[in-house]
Motif scaffolding. Structure first.
Motif, PDB file in Angstrom:
ATOM      1  N   HIS A 278    -160.794 -19.063  -4.447  1.00 28.25           N
ATOM      2  CA  HIS A 278    -161.783 -19.423  -3.656  1.00 28.25           C
ATOM      3  C   HIS A 278    -163.146 -18.437  -3.879  1.00 28.25           C
ATOM      4  CE1 HIS A 278    -163.244 -19.242   0.808  1.00 28.25           C
ATOM      5  NE2 HIS A 278    -163.716 -20.223   0.170  1.00 28.25           N
ATOM      6  N   PHE A 279    -163.997 -19.258  -4.254  1.00 30.56           N
ATOM      7  CA  PHE A 279    -165.389 -18.692  -4.642  1.00 30.56           C
ATOM      8  C   PHE A 279    -166.298 -18.820  -3.446  1.00 30.56           C
ATOM      9  CE2 PHE A 279    -163.827 -19.889  -8.658  1.00 30.56           C
ATOM     10  CZ  PHE A 279    -164.673 -18.965  -9.707  1.00 30.56           C
ATOM     11  N   PHE A 280    -167.225 -18.041  -3.413  1.00 23.17           N
ATOM     12  CA  PHE A 280    -168.325 -18.063  -1.964  1.00 23.17           C
ATOM     13  C   PHE A 280    -169.499 -18.468  -2.748  1.00 23.17           C
ATOM     14  CE2 PHE A 280    -164.649 -15.852  -0.735  1.00 23.17           C
ATOM     15  CZ  PHE A 280    -164.438 -15.961   0.479  1.00 23.17           C
ATOM     16  N   ASN A 281    -170.435 -19.178  -1.681  1.00 20.14           N
ATOM     17  CA  ASN A 281    -171.690 -19.596  -2.088  1.00 20.14           C
ATOM     18  C   ASN A 281    -172.803 -18.628  -1.954  1.00 20.14           C
ATOM     19  OD1 ASN A 281    -173.312 -21.734  -3.059  1.00 20.14           O
ATOM     20  ND2 ASN A 281    -173.745 -22.402  -0.752  1.00 20.14           N
ATOM     21  N   PRO A 282    -173.877 -18.373  -2.950  1.00 19.82           N
ATOM     22  CA  PRO A 282    -173.620 -19.255  -4.165  1.00 19.82           C
ATOM     23  C   PRO A 282    -172.805 -18.402  -5.366  1.00 19.82           C
ATOM     24  CG  PRO A 282    -175.803 -17.770  -4.103  1.00 19.82           C
ATOM     25  CD  PRO A 282    -174.849 -17.882  -2.839  1.00 19.82           C
ATOM     26  N   PRO A 283    -171.933 -19.207  -5.824  1.00 21.59           N
ATOM     27  CA  PRO A 283    -171.057 -18.651  -6.982  1.00 21.59           C
ATOM     28  C   PRO A 283    -171.395 -17.523  -8.006  1.00 21.59           C
ATOM     29  CG  PRO A 283    -170.392 -21.273  -6.534  1.00 21.59           C
ATOM     30  CD  PRO A 283    -171.915 -20.854  -6.035  1.00 21.59           C
ATOM     31  N   ARG A 284    -172.516 -17.678  -8.584  1.00 23.69           N
ATOM     32  CA  ARG A 284    -173.072 -16.856  -9.445  1.00 23.69           C
ATOM     33  C   ARG A 284    -173.305 -15.444  -8.935  1.00 23.69           C
ATOM     34  NH1 ARG A 284    -178.823 -16.637 -12.819  1.00 23.69           N
ATOM     35  NH2 ARG A 284    -178.688 -14.277 -13.332  1.00 23.69           N
ATOM     36  N   TYR A 285    -173.718 -15.391  -7.422  1.00 24.67           N
ATOM     37  CA  TYR A 285    -174.145 -14.051  -7.001  1.00 24.67           C
ATOM     38  C   TYR A 285    -173.096 -13.521  -5.893  1.00 24.67           C
ATOM     39  CZ  TYR A 285    -178.454 -15.773  -8.699  1.00 24.67           C
ATOM     40  OH  TYR A 285    -179.629 -16.099  -9.607  1.00 24.67           O
ATOM     41  N   MET A 286    -172.332 -14.221  -5.001  1.00 25.73           N
ATOM     42  CA  MET A 286    -171.529 -13.820  -4.171  1.00 25.73           C
ATOM     43  C   MET A 286    -170.207 -13.035  -4.981  1.00 25.73           C
ATOM     44  SD  MET A 286    -172.826 -14.166  -1.344  1.00 25.73           S
ATOM     45  CE  MET A 286    -171.673 -13.947  -0.178  1.00 25.73           C
ATOM     46  N   ARG A 287    -170.060 -11.974  -4.743  1.00 33.53           N
ATOM     47  CA  ARG A 287    -169.104 -11.029  -5.756  1.00 33.53           C
ATOM     48  C   ARG A 287    -167.645 -11.370  -5.197  1.00 33.53           C
ATOM     49  NH1 ARG A 287    -168.668  -5.462  -7.078  1.00 33.53           N
ATOM     50  NH2 ARG A 287    -167.668  -6.572  -8.858  1.00 33.53           N
ATOM     51  N   LEU A 288    -167.313 -11.849  -3.995  1.00 38.29           N
ATOM     52  CA  LEU A 288    -165.818 -11.990  -3.671  1.00 38.29           C
ATOM     53  C   LEU A 288    -165.285 -13.204  -4.200  1.00 38.29           C
ATOM     54  CD1 LEU A 288    -163.471 -11.092  -1.853  1.00 38.29           C
ATOM     55  CD2 LEU A 288    -164.507 -12.244  -0.114  1.00 38.29           C
ATOM     56  N   LEU A 289    -163.893 -12.918  -4.865  1.00 36.75           N
ATOM     57  CA  LEU A 289    -163.287 -14.133  -5.219  1.00 36.75           C
ATOM     58  C   LEU A 289    -161.907 -13.979  -4.882  1.00 36.75           C
ATOM     59  CD1 LEU A 289    -162.792 -16.655  -6.796  1.00 36.75           C
ATOM     60  CD2 LEU A 289    -162.594 -15.167  -8.749  1.00 36.75           C
ATOM     61  N   GLU A 290    -161.324 -14.568  -3.913  1.00 39.53           N
ATOM     62  CA  GLU A 290    -159.976 -14.738  -3.346  1.00 39.53           C
ATOM     63  C   GLU A 290    -159.145 -15.361  -4.296  1.00 39.53           C
ATOM     64  OE1 GLU A 290    -160.772 -14.364   1.500  1.00 39.53           O
ATOM     65  OE2 GLU A 290    -160.750 -16.386   0.589  1.00 39.53           O
ATOM     66  N   ILE A 291    -158.071 -14.652  -4.362  1.00 41.16           N
ATOM     67  CA  ILE A 291    -156.809 -15.373  -5.484  1.00 41.16           C
ATOM     68  C   ILE A 291    -155.645 -15.392  -4.442  1.00 41.16           C
ATOM     69  CG2 ILE A 291    -155.325 -14.876  -7.419  1.00 41.16           C
ATOM     70  CD1 ILE A 291    -158.435 -14.994  -8.054  1.00 41.16           C
ATOM     71  N   ILE A 292    -155.308 -16.817  -4.314  1.00 41.67           N
ATOM     72  CA  ILE A 292    -154.341 -16.862  -3.409  1.00 41.67           C
ATOM     73  C   ILE A 292    -153.203 -17.830  -3.884  1.00 41.67           C
ATOM     74  CG2 ILE A 292    -153.869 -18.080  -1.235  1.00 41.67           C
ATOM     75  CD1 ILE A 292    -157.463 -18.169  -2.153  1.00 41.67           C
ATOM     76  N   PRO A 293    -152.107 -17.109  -4.086  1.00 43.24           N
ATOM     77  CA  PRO A 293    -150.748 -17.557  -4.654  1.00 43.24           C
ATOM     78  C   PRO A 293    -150.009 -18.149  -3.688  1.00 43.24           C
ATOM     79  CG  PRO A 293    -150.682 -15.364  -4.566  1.00 43.24           C
ATOM     80  CD  PRO A 293    -151.962 -15.665  -3.876  1.00 43.24           C
ATOM     81  N   HIS A 294    -148.946 -18.728  -4.061  1.00 42.26           N
ATOM     82  CA  HIS A 294    -147.947 -19.524  -3.071  1.00 42.26           C
ATOM     83  C   HIS A 294    -146.371 -18.923  -3.830  1.00 42.26           C
ATOM     84  CE1 HIS A 294    -146.588 -22.524  -6.041  1.00 42.26           C
ATOM     85  NE2 HIS A 294    -147.806 -22.541  -6.317  1.00 42.26           N
ATOM     86  N   GLU A 295    -145.567 -19.375  -3.070  1.00 43.22           N
ATOM     87  CA  GLU A 295    -144.204 -18.655  -3.407  1.00 43.22           C
ATOM     88  C   GLU A 295    -143.736 -19.111  -4.839  1.00 43.22           C
ATOM     89  OE1 GLU A 295    -141.165 -19.627  -0.777  1.00 43.22           O
ATOM     90  OE2 GLU A 295    -142.144 -18.372   0.841  1.00 43.22           O
ATOM     91  N   GLY A 296    -144.230 -20.296  -5.388  1.00 42.91           N
ATOM     92  CA  GLY A 296    -143.810 -20.826  -6.609  1.00 42.91           C
ATOM     93  C   GLY A 296    -144.853 -20.293  -7.700  1.00 42.91           C
ATOM     94  N   CYS A 297    -145.672 -19.662  -7.441  1.00 41.12           N
ATOM     95  CA  CYS A 297    -146.820 -19.370  -8.792  1.00 41.12           C
ATOM     96  C   CYS A 297    -146.453 -18.097  -9.510  1.00 41.12           C
ATOM     97  CB  CYS A 297    -148.132 -18.786  -8.060  1.00 41.12           C
ATOM     98  SG  CYS A 297    -149.498 -18.440  -9.023  1.00 41.12           S
ATOM     99  N   LYS A 298    -146.317 -18.280 -10.694  1.00 43.17           N
ATOM    100  CA  LYS A 298    -145.948 -17.229 -11.763  1.00 43.17           C
ATOM    101  C   LYS A 298    -146.670 -16.000 -11.504  1.00 43.17           C
ATOM    102  CE  LYS A 298    -145.160 -18.176 -16.090  1.00 43.17           C
ATOM    103  NZ  LYS A 298    -145.491 -18.567 -17.453  1.00 43.17           N
ATOM    104  N   GLN A 299    -146.132 -14.861 -11.690  1.00 45.97           N
ATOM    105  CA  GLN A 299    -146.889 -13.496 -11.352  1.00 45.97           C
ATOM    106  C   GLN A 299    -147.851 -13.387 -12.431  1.00 45.97           C
ATOM    107  OE1 GLN A 299    -146.321 -11.531  -8.825  1.00 45.97           O
ATOM    108  NE2 GLN A 299    -148.277 -10.315  -9.503  1.00 45.97           N
TER     109      GLN A 299
END
Length: 233
Positions: free
Chosen positions: A154-175
């Protein structure tokens, strides 16, 4: 498994999709950006490639003109190839990373992922830029391999400048997929990656909704004017 991203496919060319495509081009990736064919084409326009790609090409042109600039250099736009979901979907077949950035409707996203699964190469990473839909719902009906290589980015707007990037796995996602994006976001995209639980709205938007609701509550309670709320916040 070692992941090496050289080509990315961005599905959706709205404000976020085009912004993400530009930022991926900024770091040297080959990018394919696709969107829908316009609904209002007349019979003659339906056979015209430029008209069929009107939405995606218009979005890229707007992104190039954005201020603050979405691209480090305008020439980097040459790294982005545009197309539409009907004529050019095969262009994503060799992508190393496929990121979905279409409208926030679960059924539309699920239908798109069904098409992605049929064409993606083995080992390709798939992510969604959804800002609120639970990741586990997006992968319903998908194969174990698809699920293993899928998470939210999950990027935030505007993608180039907003530093936060949320990484959201689910139960089946490989580590190793989770670990890869946590590292890739920081080292290559210049982000502060944050690992999130798969809860509605994740972290930032969850806090934002709560804060906004509290603001409306206090505004009504104390009879604040709009200008007073602006001054306080």
């Amino acid at each position: 498994m070692k992941y090496n991203i050289r080509k990315a496919a961005v599905l959706g060319s709205g404000v976020m999709g085009s912004g993400i495509a530009c930022h991926l081009a900024n770091i040297g990736l080959e990018v394919v950006m696709l969107d829908i064919v316009p609904f209002d084409l007349n019979p003659e326009e339906k056979s015209n490639t430029a008209q069929r790609n009107r939405i995606v090409n218009g979005a890229l042109k707007a992104a190039i003109k954005n201020k603050p600039a979405a691209l480090y250099k305008k020439d980097f736009a040459k790294r982005i190839t545009t197309g539409n979901f009907e004529d050019d979907f095969d262009k994503i077949a060799d992508a190393d990373w496929i990121i979905e950035v279409v409208i926030e409707k679960l059924d539309i996203k699920q239908q798109l992922f069904e098409r992605v699964e049929a064409i993606r190469k083995e080992g390709a990473l798939i992510t969604s830029n959804t800002s609120s839909i639970p990741i586990k719902m997006l992968v319903e009906g998908r194969s174990d391999d698809f699920r293993a290589h899928f998470c939210g980015t999950h990027f935030f707007n505007p993608p180039r400048y907003m530093r936060l990037l949320e990484i959201i796995p689910h139960e089946g996602c490989k580590q190793d997929v989770i670990d890869f994006f946590m590292d890739y976001g920081e080292r290559f995209l210049g982000k502060q990656t944050v690992l999130c639980k798969d809860t509605p709205a994740f972290i930032a938007n969850r806090i934002g909704v709560m804060s906004g609701s509290r603001m409306f509550e206090l505004t009504e309670k104390y009879g604040f004017k709009i200008e007073e709320v602006d001054a306080l916040t």
